[in-house]
Every structure is written in structure tokens, then in C-alpha cells.
Motif scaffolding. Structure first.
Motif, mmCIF file in Angstrom:
data_model
loop_
_atom_site.group_PDB
_atom_site.id
_atom_site.type_symbol
_atom_site.label_atom_id
_atom_site.label_comp_id
_atom_site.label_asym_id
_atom_site.label_seq_id
_atom_site.Cartn_x
_atom_site.Cartn_y
_atom_site.Cartn_z
ATOM 1 N N GLU A 161 0.818 -4.071 -6.718
ATOM 2 C CA GLU A 161 -0.647 -3.836 -6.328
ATOM 3 C C GLU A 161 -0.466 -3.339 -4.522
ATOM 4 O O GLU A 161 -1.564 -2.642 -4.472
ATOM 5 C CB GLU A 161 -1.362 -5.186 -6.318
ATOM 6 N N TYR A 162 0.735 -3.111 -4.127
ATOM 7 C CA TYR A 162 0.570 -2.712 -2.958
ATOM 8 C C TYR A 162 1.321 -1.215 -2.754
ATOM 9 O O TYR A 162 1.522 -0.588 -1.759
ATOM 10 C CB TYR A 162 1.539 -3.509 -1.856
ATOM 11 N N ILE A 163 2.187 -0.989 -3.929
ATOM 12 C CA ILE A 163 2.840 0.414 -3.973
ATOM 13 C C ILE A 163 2.895 0.720 -5.209
ATOM 14 O O ILE A 163 3.256 -0.010 -6.357
ATOM 15 C CB ILE A 163 4.454 0.001 -3.272
ATOM 16 N N SER A 164 2.907 2.006 -5.433
ATOM 17 C CA SER A 164 2.644 2.704 -6.854
ATOM 18 C C SER A 164 4.327 2.636 -7.401
ATOM 19 O O SER A 164 5.130 2.803 -6.848
ATOM 20 C CB SER A 164 2.224 4.060 -6.915
ATOM 21 N N TYR A 167 -3.699 -2.465 3.121
ATOM 22 C CA TYR A 167 -2.411 -2.863 3.708
ATOM 23 C C TYR A 167 -2.278 -4.145 2.819
ATOM 24 O O TYR A 167 -1.858 -4.164 1.871
ATOM 25 C CB TYR A 167 -2.935 -3.218 5.133
ATOM 26 N N LEU A 168 -2.995 -5.242 3.517
ATOM 27 C CA LEU A 168 -2.930 -6.703 2.691
ATOM 28 C C LEU A 168 -4.163 -6.660 1.811
ATOM 29 O O LEU A 168 -4.023 -7.136 0.759
ATOM 30 C CB LEU A 168 -2.657 -7.641 3.812
ATOM 31 N N LYS A 169 -5.208 -6.383 2.451
ATOM 32 C CA LYS A 169 -6.434 -6.973 1.645
ATOM 33 C C LYS A 169 -6.944 -5.594 0.794
ATOM 34 O O LYS A 169 -6.597 -4.468 1.132
ATOM 35 C CB LYS A 169 -7.509 -7.102 2.834
ATOM 36 N N LYS A 200 2.412 -5.059 4.792
ATOM 37 C CA LYS A 200 3.125 -5.641 3.736
ATOM 38 C C LYS A 200 4.501 -5.328 3.904
ATOM 39 O O LYS A 200 4.848 -4.314 3.971
ATOM 40 C CB LYS A 200 2.646 -5.218 2.444
ATOM 41 N N TYR A 201 5.417 -6.695 4.049
ATOM 42 C CA TYR A 201 6.868 -6.360 3.850
ATOM 43 C C TYR A 201 7.700 -6.641 2.836
ATOM 44 O O TYR A 201 7.136 -7.600 2.121
ATOM 45 C CB TYR A 201 7.161 -7.233 5.353
ATOM 46 N N ILE A 202 8.802 -6.098 2.384
ATOM 47 C CA ILE A 202 9.265 -6.564 1.192
ATOM 48 C C ILE A 202 10.893 -6.356 1.632
ATOM 49 O O ILE A 202 11.635 -5.482 2.353
ATOM 50 C CB ILE A 202 9.474 -5.341 -0.004
ATOM 51 N N VAL A 203 11.673 -7.651 1.378
ATOM 52 C CA VAL A 203 12.955 -7.820 1.483
ATOM 53 C C VAL A 203 13.553 -8.295 0.028
ATOM 54 O O VAL A 203 12.924 -8.394 -0.707
ATOM 55 C CB VAL A 203 13.353 -8.989 2.496
ATOM 56 N N GLY A 204 15.077 -7.797 0.110
ATOM 57 C CA GLY A 204 15.626 -7.745 -1.098
ATOM 58 C C GLY A 204 16.148 -9.257 -1.433
ATOM 59 O O GLY A 204 16.652 -9.510 -2.440
#
Ligand code: PLP
Length: 377
Positions: A6-9, A231-233, A310-314
Motif C-alpha cells: 500500500e506504500y510502494i508499487s 507517506y504514512l497516511k 515509511k521505513y522498511i528493513v529486511g
């Protein structure tokens, strides 16, 4: 790892993961997906009749981004000689450039006039005097002050005048031999309140009628920027905003009015992902600190004004709450607090989504940390 689509295609995600796997580029860098930019360009302005779109270069002035937008036929809104020089190096014609900075430096004004730029914003007597001396054949639009309520990055305090003052300035500009042609406003950046555009257009209409009574026939309504990104919302989508704006405009304004739109954030924001590295961790009192190699000074300046990424870690570890900080030795360099993330290892990549706008354009080399390069794919 579960990917928050929902945050990245999905296409951006697969391009990005492929790039990280094969590239020699070492983080930090800003990855920008051309396809998302192209999608945005295809949408913006499509639901507003008689409109022309001018990308606000300040959002991301990377030369490859501008080259790409130029190829897509975009117009440009600029504020400085630096922005103009990049466009000039790409051969962008002056007829596709406007400037909505109400207070221009002499250097910029001289270069803009020499280049042949014809459209300028203003909101003071002093600027009319300056323009009549240095840019006497110019077309001017007056910056109205409008509500920025509900926008996450308000812009209302620095520029803009109320209606009566705006009318006086339009008259003064005409007396000084300039060509007053229109009205502009900015509802605030990252604006999620559609009502702001309605109220601003109503206000512009009032001024338009008052100007007509004084024999000043305006024919441009410049509705500025402000379209929000995710962003988040969740945010209102551009198509929905434009349909409403289009209705309001054409209920009120005459058929021959031309509409200018100046989006910045919405064109490039969602297309960008910062690829950064976790460089440190610490427990201080009861807080978990995570240090990464992009911070407030070299890319994430807007976090100080309240933009939350929004942050993503593996990692597959249990989520914890983190205070996230940049690499510099300055205690101002704290990007976010109470961010829930599984604990990464030192050296792991951390992705920061929706980072294409107002990041690199603000970045400095404070404390010797270099400005991340931009990779447009
Ligand atoms: C005059 C003007 N136009 C357009 C923009 C772009 O706004 P946004 O990035 O919110 O679309 C700005 C942003 O500061 C601006 O100052």
C-alpha cells in the motif's frame, strides 16, 4: 519479509530490489522510478479544463529528472538562476517556464528576463517597482493569501496578500506599465483538505470581479501546488481533487480563463526511495536508537517539519520502537521517534519510502557527509 504494497508499487519494488542486487552504487542513494513519474505526469492536469502544468523544480532539481520531465512535455516553475541554468542546459524554451517566487533576487530576475521568461508572481509594491525597472514587459500574477489549514507543510505566512491589497497592487502594476494577467495562490504543500482549493478559488473569483470593475481583465488562474502523496497516511487522490477543483472553477470563471498548476511533491515524491544503511544502534535510558546514513542534513530535512516516512528493513526479528537518527554529530539530526521496526543488524539496508521530493533538494554536506546521489531508472 512482508512488503507493504500500500506504500510502494509492485513494479517499483521489483525494479528497486533488482537494482540493489546488481548495482555497484553504495548507499546512501535516492532511487527514483521513472514509471511512477510518468504515471503522475499522465494524471496531473487531466481533469482540469484549459490547464497547463508547470513542475515546481524545487521539489527535485536533479538534471536527469528534469530531462525526463522535459521529454514528457512538462512545463517548469522556477525560483532561482540555479534552477533556470539547469533548464537552459536542457534547451527548455522560455515559453514553458514560469516563476512564482513573489520576491526575486536581482541576479535571477536579470537572467530570467534575458532568457525570455514572461510570467512572474508578485505580492508587494517593492516588487512592482523592481519589475518595472528590470522586467518591464512582464506578465504578472498576484499571490493571494489563502488558508493552508490541513496541509502538512503550510506556506501561507511568508507570501500572499489579502484581496483589497491585491487589488491595489494589480492597479499599481498596471500604472507602472506592467501587464497584470492573473491570480495565484498556494493551499500549502501536502494538502489533504480539498476545501482549501474551494475557498481559495472563491477568494480568487472575488478579486477577479473587483479587478474587472477597475478595467483590469485577468485571464490566468494559477492554483499553485499542494497535491499530496502517500507517506504514512492515506490521502485524497489527485483525480478526485482535480474533479472538485474543475467544478468550482468553471461554475465561477469565464470560459477563456487559462489554469496553471504547479505541482512539485506529487510529481516526484512517490517515485523515490532512499536506500540507506544502518550504521549504529544504542540503548539510551529507555529508548532504542537506530543510526542510519541519511539524516536531517543530507536528505530528510522535512522530517523536522513533521513529515513522517515509511521505513522498511529486511529483518525478521520482533518489532521494537526506535528513535531514528542521521549520521551527523548534531543532536538536531533526529529523523523520527517511536517507529516500530524489527531490529536490523548493523550494515543492513534500510529503505525510506516516498522520498523523491524535498529531500536531495534540501540536502547539505554538513559535517562532511556527502549528499546522496540520485539514480533514475
Ligand atoms: C510557488 C510554489 N509553487 C509550487 C510549489 C510546489 O508545491 P507542492 O510541492 O506542494 O506541489 C511550491 C512549493 O513550495 C511553491 O512555493
Amino acid at each position: 519479509m512482508e512488503i507493504p504494497f500500500e506504500y510502494i508499487s509492485k513494479t517499483t519494488w521489483s525494479k528497486l530490489i533488482n537494482h540493489i542486487a546488481i548495482t555497484d552504487d553504495s548507499p546512501p542513494y535516492l532511487f527514483l522510478d521513472k514509471d511512477i513519474i510518468k504515471e503522475k505526469v499522465a494524471v496531473i492536469g487531466k481533469n482540469i479544463k484549459n490547464s497547463k502544468v508547470f513542475y515546481a523544480v524545487k521539489a527535485n532539481p536533479d538534471i536527469e529528472v528534469l530531462r525526463f520531465l522535459n521529454e514528457l512535455g512538462m512545463g517548469f516553475e522556477i525560483a532561482s538562476e540555479g534552477e533556470l541554468r539547469i533548464l537552459a542546459s536542457l534547451g527548455v524554451d522560455a515559453s514553458r517556464i514560469i516563476t512564482s517566487n513573489p520576491v526575486k533576487t536581482f541576479k535571477f530576475l536579470h537572467e530570467a528576463v534575458a532568457y525570455g521568461i514572461k510570467y512572474y508572481a508578485f505580492d508587494s509594491k517593492a516588487e512592482v517597482d523592481k519589475m518595472s525597472k528590470h522586467a518591464h514587459n512582464s506578465n504578472l500574477y498576484i499571490r493571494l493569501s489563502v488558508s493552508n489549514e490541513g496541509s502538512e507543510w503550510p506556506l501561507s505566512k511568508k507570501f500572499g496578500v489579502e484581496i483589497e491589497n491585491a487589488l491595489e497592487l494589480l492597479i499599481y502594476a498596471k500604472e507602472k506599465g506592467l501587464n497584470p494577467v492573473g491570480i495565484t495562490f498556494h493551499v500549502g504543500s501536502q494538502c489533504n483538505n480539498v476545501y482549501n482549493w474551494n475557498a481559495a478559488i472563491d477568494k480568487a473569483m472575488e478579486l477577479f470581479e473587483m479587478a474587472k470593475d477597475k478595467y483590469i481583465n485577468l485571464n490566468i488562474l494559477n492554483i499553485g501546488g499542494g497535491y499530496p502523496i502517500r507517506y504514512l497516511k492515506k490521502v485524497v487522490d489527485i483525480e478526485a481533487i482535480e474533479k472538485k477543483v474543475n467544478n468550482v472553477i468553471w461554475q465561477k470563471f469565464p470560459e477563456d480563463i487559462e489554469i496553471f498548476i504547479e505541482p512539485g511533491r506529487a510529481v516526484v515524491g512517490d517515485a523515490g526511495v532512499f536506500v540507506s544503511t544502518v550504521v549504529g544502534k544504542a540503548k539510551r535510558e529507555d529508548q532504542n536508537w537506530l543510526y542510519i546514513d541519511v539524516g536531517v542534513f543530507n536528505g530528510l530535512m522535512e522530517s523536522v517539519g513533521g513529515i513522517k516516512y515509511k521505513y522498511i528493513v529486511g529483518s525478521r526479528n520482533e518489532p521494537k520502537k526506535w528513535t531514528i537518527a542521521g549520521p551527523s554529530c548534531d543532536s538536531f539530526d533526529v529523523i523520527d521517534r517511536d517507529v516500530e521496526l524489527p531490529e536490523p543488524e548493523i550494515g543492513n539496508i534500510i529503505l525510506i519510502l516516498s522520498a523523491g521530493a524535498y529531500t536531495i533538494s534540501y540536502a547539505s554536506e554538513f559535517n562532511g557527509f556527502s549528499i546522496p546521489k540520485t539514480v533514475l531508472i
